[in-house]
Write a protein that holds these residues in place. Structure first.
Motif, PDB file in Angstrom:
ATOM      1  N   PHE A 105      -3.006  -6.561 -36.352  1.00 21.47           N
ATOM      2  CA  PHE A 105      -3.987  -6.755 -35.303  1.00 21.47           C
ATOM      3  C   PHE A 105      -3.281  -6.938 -33.966  1.00 21.47           C
ATOM      4  CE2 PHE A 105      -8.184  -7.468 -37.208  1.00 21.47           C
ATOM      5  CZ  PHE A 105      -7.822  -7.378 -38.542  1.00 21.47           C
TER       6      PHE A 105
ATOM      7  N   LEU B 223     -14.365 -13.569 -32.371  1.00 19.35           N
ATOM      8  CA  LEU B 223     -13.848 -12.262 -31.973  1.00 19.35           C
ATOM      9  C   LEU B 223     -14.889 -11.507 -31.153  1.00 19.35           C
ATOM     10  CD1 LEU B 223     -12.262 -11.064 -35.341  1.00 19.35           C
ATOM     11  CD2 LEU B 223     -11.039 -11.926 -33.339  1.00 19.35           C
TER      12      LEU B 223
ATOM     13  N   ARG C 210     -13.489 -13.207 -44.149  1.00 25.97           N
ATOM     14  CA  ARG C 210     -12.205 -12.516 -44.211  1.00 25.97           C
ATOM     15  C   ARG C 210     -11.270 -13.167 -45.237  1.00 25.97           C
ATOM     16  NH1 ARG C 210     -10.068  -9.675 -39.191  1.00 25.97           N
ATOM     17  NH2 ARG C 210     -11.914  -9.068 -38.013  1.00 25.97           N
TER      18      ARG C 210
ATOM     19  N   ASP D 257     -15.924 -12.854 -36.990  1.00 29.21           N
ATOM     20  CA  ASP D 257     -16.530 -11.610 -36.515  1.00 29.21           C
ATOM     21  C   ASP D 257     -17.921 -11.850 -35.949  1.00 29.21           C
ATOM     22  OD1 ASP D 257     -14.632  -9.266 -37.522  1.00 29.21           O
ATOM     23  OD2 ASP D 257     -14.668 -10.856 -39.030  1.00 29.21           O
TER      24      ASP D 257
ATOM     25  N   LYS E 154     -12.811  -6.800 -31.598  1.00 33.73           N
ATOM     26  CA  LYS E 154     -12.054  -7.569 -32.600  1.00 33.73           C
ATOM     27  C   LYS E 154     -10.858  -8.288 -31.967  1.00 33.73           C
ATOM     28  CE  LYS E 154     -14.807  -6.105 -35.815  1.00 33.73           C
ATOM     29  NZ  LYS E 154     -15.840  -7.011 -36.381  1.00 33.73           N
ATOM     30  N   GLU E 155     -11.019  -8.755 -30.724  1.00 34.44           N
ATOM     31  CA  GLU E 155      -9.974  -9.484 -30.011  1.00 34.44           C
ATOM     32  C   GLU E 155     -10.301 -10.977 -29.980  1.00 34.44           C
ATOM     33  OE1 GLU E 155      -9.033  -6.146 -26.556  1.00 34.44           O
ATOM     34  OE2 GLU E 155     -10.686  -7.570 -26.316  1.00 34.44           O
TER      35      GLU E 155
ATOM     36  N   SER F   1     -16.382  -7.759 -29.514  1.00 31.26           N
ATOM     37  CA  SER F   1     -16.754  -6.503 -30.169  1.00 31.26           C
ATOM     38  C   SER F   1     -15.559  -5.590 -30.426  1.00 31.26           C
ATOM     39  CB  SER F   1     -17.798  -5.752 -29.322  1.00 31.26           C
ATOM     40  OG  SER F   1     -18.981  -6.516 -29.212  1.00 31.26           O
TER      41      SER F   1
ATOM     42  N   LEU G 299      -9.883  -3.938 -41.624  1.00 26.40           N
ATOM     43  CA  LEU G 299     -10.216  -4.936 -40.614  1.00 26.40           C
ATOM     44  C   LEU G 299     -10.143  -6.353 -41.166  1.00 26.40           C
ATOM     45  CD1 LEU G 299     -13.319  -3.306 -38.866  1.00 26.40           C
ATOM     46  CD2 LEU G 299     -11.019  -3.562 -37.914  1.00 26.40           C
ATOM     47  N   TYR G 300     -10.448  -6.518 -42.446  1.00 23.89           N
ATOM     48  CA  TYR G 300     -10.645  -7.856 -43.002  1.00 23.89           C
ATOM     49  C   TYR G 300      -9.627  -8.272 -44.056  1.00 23.89           C
ATOM     50  CZ  TYR G 300     -15.096  -6.709 -40.825  1.00 23.89           C
ATOM     51  OH  TYR G 300     -16.053  -6.312 -39.932  1.00 23.89           O
TER      52      TYR G 300
END
Length: 295
Positions: free
Chosen positions: A3, A44, A74, A40, A48-49, A46, A155-156
């Motif tokens: 990430f 985070l 996650r 999420d 994913k930051e 949109s 992503l997770y």
């Protein structure tokens, strides 16, 4: 998947809203000792930051003796990677409460019986458009390579193995969550389909494409209760943030609970406060306001 946390400037004001909140809590004799946040759609944005000023804010909480818990669907290894700069001080509620690690110490893993894992996987295999992720103590396991599915898995899940058969892989690990990915819409397809398992397992809608199944009674709220009991923290001494229905129980056991501006309407309906959206740094903004933190 590694990430990248792209830095962005955000303000962290202790404005009138924070002063009023503090006065209200002082009036009620409340001192906050635990802050918990979903990831999420909540912490985070949109893209994913994580918020750019999150870690300095957390360090100020730690200096004041306030605990911070990440509560997410996650995987633990994914969350630990994201919070690497402060990972030894953060408490991790992962897999929607099925695995809990407190400052490096494992508190529990809620293992799902093998027969139930098999029954769920066999049911979704016959449905079409649904794919399982079996989350274990050691790793996660998938047996599909459909690109859209794998993009979402990346992503997770930081530790994830693609295997020939997830059920075979499950016998070598302790499976604590079954995540079901719906290629279309989980709320209208996968979630109703999995309701027959609702007596044997908790069935939770956790995102647009995801439904999670855990042992009965396993949820983020019950994980928060463990911390409350372990450290003598009252519900009114807890602050929590969430945006989706898998955050419901967590918000109910925390007196200062916030639904995000972008939250599911049903969650907003039962929340005491509404924070700014995840794209407006709502969690960090509220923490700074309530605690009077300036960065």
């Amino acid at each position: 998947m590694k990430f990248g946390l792209r830095a962005r400037f955000v303000s962290c004001p202790a404005g009138p809203f924070g002063v009023l909140d503090m006065l209200d809590m002082v009036r009620r004799g409340i001192v906050l000792k635990l802050v918990a946040s979903d990831m999420d759609g909540t912490l985070l944005n949109s893209q994913k930051e994580l918020p750019a000023h999150l870690f300095p804010v957390l360090r100020q909480l730690f200096d004041r003796g306030v605990r911070f818990a990440v509560a997410s669907g996650r995987q633990y290894y994914n969350l630990r990677q994201l919070f690497e700069p402060v990972q030894e001080q953060v408490s991790f509620i992962s897999e929607n409460g099925a695995m809990v690690i407190d400052r490096g110490r494992s508190l529990w893993v809620s293992e799902i019986p093998e027969a139930l894992v098999t029954a769920v996987v066999e049911a979704i295999r016959g449905a079409g458009g649904l794919m399982p992720v079996l989350s274990g103590e050691k790793s996660a396991y998938v047996d599909s390579d459909v690109p859209f599915f794998m993009e979402n898995v990346a992503l997770y899940y930081t530790r994830c193995q693609r295997v020939g058969d997830v059920l075979e892989a499950a016998r070598r690990d302790r499976i604590c969550k079954i995540a079901v990915f719906d290629m279309e819409n989980a709320e209208t397809h996968a979630y109703p389909l999995l309701q027959p398992f609702d007596n044997a397992l908790g069935v939770v809608l956790s995102g647009t494409h995801w439904v999670d199944l855990m042992n009965p009674g396993v949820n983020k709220g019950e994980a928060i209760r463990v911390f409350q009991k372990e450290y003598g923290i009252a519900p009114d001494e807890c602050m929590a943030f969430g945006d989706y229905l898998n955050d419901y129980e967590m918000l109910q056991v925390c007196g200062e609970n916030y639904a995000m501006a972008n939250a599911h309407p049903k969650l907003k309906a039962v929340s005491r406060h509404v924070a700014k959206s995840n794209d407006e740094n709502g969690v960090v903004d509220a923490i700074c306001s309530v605690f009077g933190i300036q960065i």
